[in-house]
Design an enzyme around this catalytic site. Structure first.
Site, mmCIF file in Angstrom:
data_model
loop_
_atom_site.group_PDB
_atom_site.id
_atom_site.type_symbol
_atom_site.label_atom_id
_atom_site.label_comp_id
_atom_site.label_asym_id
_atom_site.label_seq_id
_atom_site.Cartn_x
_atom_site.Cartn_y
_atom_site.Cartn_z
ATOM 1 N N CYS A 1 0.835 -1.211 0.000
ATOM 2 C CA CYS A 1 0.000 0.000 0.000
ATOM 3 C C CYS A 1 0.869 1.260 0.000
ATOM 4 C CB CYS A 1 -0.907 -0.014 1.227
ATOM 5 S SG CYS A 1 -2.000 1.418 1.297
ATOM 6 N N CYS B 1 0.745 4.678 6.925
ATOM 7 C CA CYS B 1 0.134 4.554 8.255
ATOM 8 C C CYS B 1 1.112 3.802 9.181
ATOM 9 C CB CYS B 1 -1.182 3.795 8.151
ATOM 10 S SG CYS B 1 -2.226 4.424 6.812
ATOM 11 N N CYS C 1 0.661 0.116 10.297
ATOM 12 C CA CYS C 1 0.139 -0.891 9.366
ATOM 13 C C CYS C 1 1.209 -1.742 8.680
ATOM 14 C CB CYS C 1 -0.724 -0.225 8.307
ATOM 15 S SG CYS C 1 -1.542 -1.464 7.249
ATOM 16 N N CYS D 1 -16.507 -8.660 6.089
ATOM 17 C CA CYS D 1 -15.848 -7.395 5.776
ATOM 18 C C CYS D 1 -14.616 -7.640 4.909
ATOM 19 C CB CYS D 1 -15.454 -6.705 7.076
ATOM 20 S SG CYS D 1 -14.629 -5.131 6.795
ATOM 21 N N CYS E 1 -19.580 -5.591 4.124
ATOM 22 C CA CYS E 1 -18.829 -4.385 4.469
ATOM 23 C C CYS E 1 -17.536 -4.392 3.660
ATOM 24 C CB CYS E 1 -18.520 -4.389 5.968
ATOM 25 S SG CYS E 1 -17.506 -2.998 6.509
ATOM 26 N N CYS F 1 -18.976 2.822 9.149
ATOM 27 C CA CYS F 1 -18.222 2.129 10.193
ATOM 28 C C CYS F 1 -16.940 2.921 10.389
ATOM 29 C CB CYS F 1 -17.920 0.695 9.769
ATOM 30 S SG CYS F 1 -16.839 -0.188 10.914
ATOM 31 N N ARG G 1 -17.521 -2.199 18.243
ATOM 32 C CA ARG G 1 -16.824 -3.449 17.918
ATOM 33 C C ARG G 1 -15.474 -3.542 18.627
ATOM 34 N NH1 ARG G 1 -20.325 -5.230 13.865
ATOM 35 N NH2 ARG G 1 -21.325 -3.502 12.769
HETATM 36 N N1 SAM Z 1 -6.586 0.662 3.358
HETATM 37 C C1 SAM Z 1 -7.850 0.911 3.926
HETATM 38 C C2 SAM Z 1 -7.827 1.996 4.963
HETATM 39 O O1 SAM Z 1 -6.789 2.293 5.526
HETATM 40 O O2 SAM Z 1 -8.886 2.543 5.236
HETATM 41 C C3 SAM Z 1 -8.487 -0.332 4.545
HETATM 42 C C4 SAM Z 1 -7.660 -1.336 5.301
HETATM 43 S S1 SAM Z 1 -6.919 -0.754 6.827
HETATM 44 C C5 SAM Z 1 -5.879 -2.116 7.234
HETATM 45 C C6 SAM Z 1 -8.276 -0.791 7.996
HETATM 46 C C7 SAM Z 1 -7.995 -0.367 9.419
HETATM 47 O O3 SAM Z 1 -7.268 -1.369 10.097
HETATM 48 C C8 SAM Z 1 -7.158 0.878 9.648
HETATM 49 O O4 SAM Z 1 -7.889 2.050 9.494
HETATM 50 C C9 SAM Z 1 -6.720 0.701 11.088
HETATM 51 O O5 SAM Z 1 -7.629 1.322 11.959
HETATM 52 C C10 SAM Z 1 -6.745 -0.817 11.288
HETATM 53 N N2 SAM Z 1 -5.400 -1.343 11.525
HETATM 54 C C11 SAM Z 1 -4.431 -1.541 10.605
HETATM 55 N N3 SAM Z 1 -3.317 -2.038 11.164
HETATM 56 C C12 SAM Z 1 -3.579 -2.165 12.492
HETATM 57 C C13 SAM Z 1 -2.808 -2.609 13.609
HETATM 58 N N4 SAM Z 1 -1.548 -3.015 13.468
HETATM 59 N N5 SAM Z 1 -3.396 -2.618 14.813
HETATM 60 C C14 SAM Z 1 -4.676 -2.214 14.962
HETATM 61 N N6 SAM Z 1 -5.439 -1.768 13.948
HETATM 62 C C15 SAM Z 1 -4.902 -1.741 12.724
HETATM 63 C C1 DTB Z 2 -11.099 -2.125 11.949
HETATM 64 O O1 DTB Z 2 -11.274 -1.071 12.571
HETATM 65 N N1 DTB Z 2 -10.366 -3.139 12.377
HETATM 66 C C2 DTB Z 2 -10.293 -4.166 11.372
HETATM 67 C C3 DTB Z 2 -11.319 -3.675 10.312
HETATM 68 N N2 DTB Z 2 -11.653 -2.382 10.783
HETATM 69 C C4 DTB Z 2 -10.945 -3.630 8.887
HETATM 70 C C5 DTB Z 2 -8.903 -4.357 10.839
HETATM 71 C C6 DTB Z 2 -7.884 -4.619 11.903
HETATM 72 C C7 DTB Z 2 -6.597 -4.910 11.228
HETATM 73 C C8 DTB Z 2 -5.520 -5.296 12.184
HETATM 74 C C9 DTB Z 2 -4.226 -5.487 11.532
HETATM 75 C C10 DTB Z 2 -4.156 -6.586 10.530
HETATM 76 O O2 DTB Z 2 -4.642 -7.708 10.772
HETATM 77 O O3 DTB Z 2 -3.544 -6.383 9.467
HETATM 78 FE FE1 SF4 Z 3 -2.742 1.186 3.439
HETATM 79 FE FE2 SF4 Z 3 -2.594 0.005 5.810
HETATM 80 FE FE3 SF4 Z 3 -2.884 2.631 5.675
HETATM 81 FE FE4 SF4 Z 3 -4.936 1.028 4.945
HETATM 82 S S1 SF4 Z 3 -4.062 1.233 6.997
HETATM 83 S S2 SF4 Z 3 -4.195 2.846 3.879
HETATM 84 S S3 SF4 Z 3 -3.782 -0.706 4.071
HETATM 85 S S4 SF4 Z 3 -1.107 1.464 4.936
#
Ligand code: SAM
Ligand code: DTB
Ligand code: SF4
Length: 331
Positions: A64, A68, A71, A108, A140, A200, A272
């Site tokens: 990506c 973030c 992530c 989702c 979702c 959401c 959630r």
């Molecule tokens: N790329 C899209 C976005 O950022 O909206 C969708 C996927 S992103 C992985 C969805 C959500 O997962 C993020 O907004 C974040 O709140 C959560 N998330 C990602 N990595 C995480 C982590 N290591 N621990 C907890 N929540 C995480």
């Molecule tokens: C949200 O708030 N938590 C979920 C869902 N929306 C998409 C994602 C959590 C992702 C945690 C890190 C991972 O498994 O990559």
């Molecule tokens: Fe990309 Fe992860 Fe950020 Fe979603 S949370 S925009 S998958 S870097």
């Protein structure tokens, strides 16, 4: 309890929603008072013996362009996550069918995209949404930013909900992400709302933010033009290679304050208990349900990180006398 006496916000929120001071008074109330009040609000708006089981699937993983800091899917960091292209529709529908057979009522689909682009990939996602709907599940998606016409097309395909988290306060945002800003997030949320898809939107605790940042996030959520129907509260899952890898696990008391305050501010929402359950004891999770959490993500993987197995959750539900939320009757 003076601090707990604020009236519940009107469904319209907006300028008539709670002030930041109102939110802070709730958040900082004595913990058991806060949880007790949240439990009472929860009981008025929901059946406390029901918890919705949702299943997540990463339909396009890693690579990506966003940065973030939490992530593992960001291309900016070296992490254990391998990038994979967009899944085929059949594979997604197999996973959705399995989720339904395991007792989930919401499915989702997450993509590691900065934004949705029109074209074959988006058409395929629309097919996935249509397929998930034929299985009788709530559908979702979380696909990054989208414009109004893309939101409308998702709605036409039958999408019920779009996940797009604000994650933290506006003030803290650029400490975590610099490739987009808070207004980008709010704009997508407005497009989702305008298309008639439910919103959401939640956040992550444990990224080094302060109580004031958490209060600011809750204040923003409670003052969106319409209240979000779904509020995921994630505990940071620290992943090797990400800037937040070394963060200590957030304590359960902070999770409880977030969940309970969200429950009081947004009585009708599904709150959630999302990422971070692997590190929580059964007793800690029970407290979160008492404080108003009424949904979990189930199955051994979230998007890319581990999550408790179905059997562990089944045993937990049995111990606590919780039943999975039944599907809504179809049209
Ligand atoms: N790329 C899209 C976005 O950022 O909206 C969708 C996927 S992103 C992985 C969805 C959500 O997962 C993020 O907004 C974040 O709140 C959560 N998330 C990602 N990595 C995480 C982590 N290591 N621990 C907890 N929540 C995480
Ligand atoms: C949200 O708030 N938590 C979920 C869902 N929306 C998409 C994602 C959590 C992702 C945690 C890190 C991972 O498994 O990559
Ligand atoms: Fe990309 Fe992860 Fe950020 Fe979603 S949370 S925009 S998958 S870097």
């Amino acid at each position: 309890m003076q601090g707990l006496e604020i009236s519940e916000p009107s469904p319209q929120a907006g300028p008539r929603g709670p002030s930041r001071d109102d939110v802070a008074a709730l958040y900082h109330a004595p913990l058991l008072e806060l949880v007790g009040r949240a439990a009472a609000v929860h009981r008025r708006a929901h059946d406390p013996s029901r918890v919705q089981v949702c299943v997540l699937l990463s339909i396009k993983t890693g690579g990506c362009p966003e940065n973030c800091g939490y992530c593992p899917q960001s291309a900016h960091f070296e992490t254990p996550v391998a990038a994979t292209p967009l899944l085929q529709v059949d594979a997604v529908l197999d996973a959705a069918r399995q989720a339904r057979d395991d007792g989930a009522t919401r499915f989702c689909m997450g993509a590691a995209w900065r934004e949705v682009r029109d074209g074959d990939a988006f058409e395929r996602v629309l097919d996935m949404v249509r397929g998930v709907k034929t299985l009788g599940l709530e559908a979702c998606c979380t696909l990054g930013m989208l414009d109004e016409s893309q939101a409308q097309r998702l709605k036409q395909a039958g999408l019920d909900a779009y996940n797009h988290n604000l994650d933290c306060s506006d003030e803290y945002y650029d400490r975590v992400i610099t490739t987009r800003n808070y207004n980008d997030r709010l704009r997508t949320l407005a497009h989702v709302r305008a298309a008639g898809i439910t919103v959401c939107c939640g956040g992550i605790v444990g990224m080094g933010e302060s109580d004031a940042d958490r209060i600011a996030l809750l204040h923003t959520l409670a003052n969106l033009p319409a209240p979000p129907e779904s509020v995921p509260i994630n505990a940071l899952v620290p992943v090797a290679g990400t800037p937040l890898a070394g963060r200590a696990r957030v304590d359960v008391w902070t999770m409880l304050r977030m969940i309970a305050t969200a429950r009081i501010l947004l009585p009708a929402a599904m709150v959630r208990l999302s990422a971070g359950r692997t590190e929580m004891s059964d007793a800690e999770q029970a407290l979160c349900f008492l404080a108003g959490a009424n949904s979990i993500f189930a199955g051994e993987k979230l998007l890319t990180t581990p999550n408790p197995a179905f059997d562990r959750d089944r045993a937990l539900f049995e111990t606590l006398g919780i039943l999975p939320l039944e599907p809504e009757p179809g049209p």
